[in-house]
Design a protein around this motif. Structure first.
Motif, PDB file in Angstrom:
ATOM      1  N   VAL A   1       0.824  -1.213   0.000  1.00  0.00           N
ATOM      2  CA  VAL A   1       0.000   0.000   0.000  1.00  0.00           C
ATOM      3  C   VAL A   1       0.859   1.264   0.000  1.00  0.00           C
ATOM      4  N   PHE A   2       2.076   1.186   0.524  1.00  0.00           N
ATOM      5  CA  PHE A   2       2.956   2.362   0.494  1.00  0.00           C
ATOM      6  C   PHE A   2       3.269   2.755  -0.948  1.00  0.00           C
ATOM      7  N   GLY A   3       3.714   1.779  -1.747  1.00  0.00           N
ATOM      8  CA  GLY A   3       4.059   2.058  -3.148  1.00  0.00           C
ATOM      9  C   GLY A   3       2.872   2.558  -3.950  1.00  0.00           C
ATOM     10  N   VAL A   4       1.714   1.962  -3.711  1.00  0.00           N
ATOM     11  CA  VAL A   4       0.499   2.367  -4.423  1.00  0.00           C
ATOM     12  C   VAL A   4       0.140   3.802  -4.051  1.00  0.00           C
ATOM     13  N   PHE A   5       0.150   4.071  -2.748  1.00  0.00           N
ATOM     14  CA  PHE A   5      -0.276   5.383  -2.262  1.00  0.00           C
ATOM     15  C   PHE A   5       0.649   6.497  -2.758  1.00  0.00           C
ATOM     16  N   ILE A   6       1.953   6.300  -2.606  1.00  0.00           N
ATOM     17  CA  ILE A   6       2.879   7.383  -2.977  1.00  0.00           C
ATOM     18  C   ILE A   6       2.820   7.638  -4.487  1.00  0.00           C
ATOM     19  N   SER A   7       2.582   6.584  -5.292  1.00  0.00           N
ATOM     20  CA  SER A   7       2.484   6.771  -6.751  1.00  0.00           C
ATOM     21  C   SER A   7       1.278   7.643  -7.091  1.00  0.00           C
ATOM     22  N   ILE A   8       0.139   7.334  -6.465  1.00  0.00           N
ATOM     23  CA  ILE A   8      -1.079   8.085  -6.766  1.00  0.00           C
ATOM     24  C   ILE A   8      -0.968   9.530  -6.298  1.00  0.00           C
ATOM     25  N   ILE A   9      -0.484   9.693  -5.064  1.00  0.00           N
ATOM     26  CA  ILE A   9      -0.344  11.037  -4.503  1.00  0.00           C
ATOM     27  C   ILE A   9       0.634  11.890  -5.308  1.00  0.00           C
ATOM     28  N   ALA A  10       1.774  11.277  -5.685  1.00  0.00           N
ATOM     29  CA  ALA A  10       2.790  12.031  -6.432  1.00  0.00           C
ATOM     30  C   ALA A  10       2.238  12.465  -7.787  1.00  0.00           C
ATOM     31  N   PHE A  11       1.479  11.578  -8.424  1.00  0.00           N
ATOM     32  CA  PHE A  11       0.906  11.900  -9.735  1.00  0.00           C
ATOM     33  C   PHE A  11      -0.145  13.003  -9.610  1.00  0.00           C
ATOM     34  N   ALA A  12      -1.008  12.877  -8.596  1.00  0.00           N
ATOM     35  CA  ALA A  12      -2.035  13.902  -8.381  1.00  0.00           C
ATOM     36  C   ALA A  12      -1.377  15.250  -8.097  1.00  0.00           C
ATOM     37  N   GLY A  13      -0.335  15.232  -7.280  1.00  0.00           N
ATOM     38  CA  GLY A  13       0.401  16.461  -6.961  1.00  0.00           C
ATOM     39  C   GLY A  13       1.032  17.065  -8.208  1.00  0.00           C
TER      40      GLY A  13
END
Lengths: 110, 234
Positions: free
Chosen positions: B9-21
């Motif tokens: 879930v860490f890898g999934v979350f940071i990917s989504i957040i970084a892309f949204a940012g």
């Protein structure tokens, strides 16, 4: 949406199945792309049956390759050693590609 | 703490957040080098380096994200079908231009890299530099190159085409919007296509289709062209 996803994954699976059994040097997903296009052309499947899933996938296509981009960090030193020749070759080749495809269609289009 | 970062879930979350940012930043400052994907990748790499997290740990979650590249390529076939009607009248010329442009892209990058004495595995990783990332990654895997190098350079090529493509083409005397669109899609895949849509709707459609067609052509020919030049394809 569920039906659309089933079609997309079905064609992906079909593509993978063909590459698996015939050992041809082309990726299953590319074969799946080709097959779904043919199936739509021959009206075996309807556009509205796959469109909901395909539109969403294409919308977020760029998100999906972020992990590979991050993976570049592992190979950073190798790439850094050759950054100059890589930049020259890639930029020169890209400009040639741009120009050749543009000039052909500009001269011949109706 | 390291074990925590190994949770997918860490890898999934940071990917989504970084892309949204990254997308938010792009919306605020409309500047081409602020490409959302580039920003997301740089952010994640910095985060991993600062907190001393291995790429392999990040990728336990990252894999769930990149898995969707497979179905996305299939979805490109649907896109192609949808837009096919719009290029029908120029179809033969269009296909010729993408094929010749695409092949010259593969051949020239292989030759230039060989002349500059770059090792074979890098050449194998870069032969498909002009096509959309998911297809390029598959081509590299089959050719025996390193997909991560491919992804990095392919994104860079896209940004180059997006930032400078129309400018270079106009300097070289190309005027037709259709020609600019086709060239951007052939040479600089989806990121170039985004720029083509800014030129005109029609340029964008031609660009998107050129991206699909060149993806197929490059996937079919790269293994043979690499074998021809490097002579080690088995």
């Amino acid at each position: 949406m569920l039906k659309a996803l089933a079609y997309i994954f079905g064609f992906l699976l079909l593509g993978e199945l063909i590459t698996y059994f015939f050992e041809i040097p082309i990726a299953g997903n590319i074969l799946g792309m080709f097959l779904i296009f043919i199936a739509l052309r021959l009206k075996i499947i309807k556009l509205q049956d796959v469109k909901p899933a395909s539109d969403k996938l294409i919308k977020y296509l760029v998100l999906f390759f972020i992990p590979y981009g991050v993976g570049l960090m592992v190979y950073f030193e190798i790439v850094a050693d050759y950054w100059m020749p890589i930049s020259i070759a890639v930029i020169a080749s890209t400009v040639i590609t741009l120009y050749i495809s543009a000039i052909i269609i500009e001269k011949l289009e109706r | 703490m390291q074990e925590f970062f190994q949770l997918p879930v860490f890898g999934v979350f940071i990917s989504i957040i970084a892309f949204a940012g990254g997308r938010q930043i792009r919306q605020k400052f409309d500047y081409v080098l602020l490409n959302p994907v580039l920003l997301a990748i740089l952010f994640i790499i910095s985060f991993l380096l600062i907190f001393n997290i291995d790429f392999e740990d990040y990728n336990r979650g990252g894999k769930f994200i990149s898995f969707f590249l497979g179905p996305s390529v299939v979805a490109l076939g649907v896109f192609f079908y949808e837009k096919y009607e719009e290029v029908k009248q120029n179809l033969k010329v269009f296909l010729l231009s993408v094929a010749v442009g695409g092949i010259s892209g593969i051949v020239t990058v292989i030759i230039f890299l060989m002349l500059l004495k770059v090792p074979g595995f890098i050449i194998e990783s870069l032969a498909a530099k002009s096509v959309t990332t998911p297809i390029a990654i598959e081509i590299t895997k089959l050719a025996g190159g390193i997909p991560e190098i491919t992804a990095g350079i392919v994104i860079a090529v896209g940004i180059f085409g997006n930032a400078f493509g129309p400018f270079i083409l106009k300097k070289l005397g190309v005027k037709s919007k259709i020609a600019i669109g086709t060239a951007l899609g052939t040479a600089a895949h989806g990121i170039g296509t985004a720029r083509a849509f800014e030129e005109s709707k029609l340029a964008g459609v031609y660009s998107g289709l050129a991206m699909c067609v060149n993806g197929i052509i490059t996937a079919l020919l790269t293994p043979y062209l690499l074998a021809l030049f490097l002579g080690n394809f088995t």
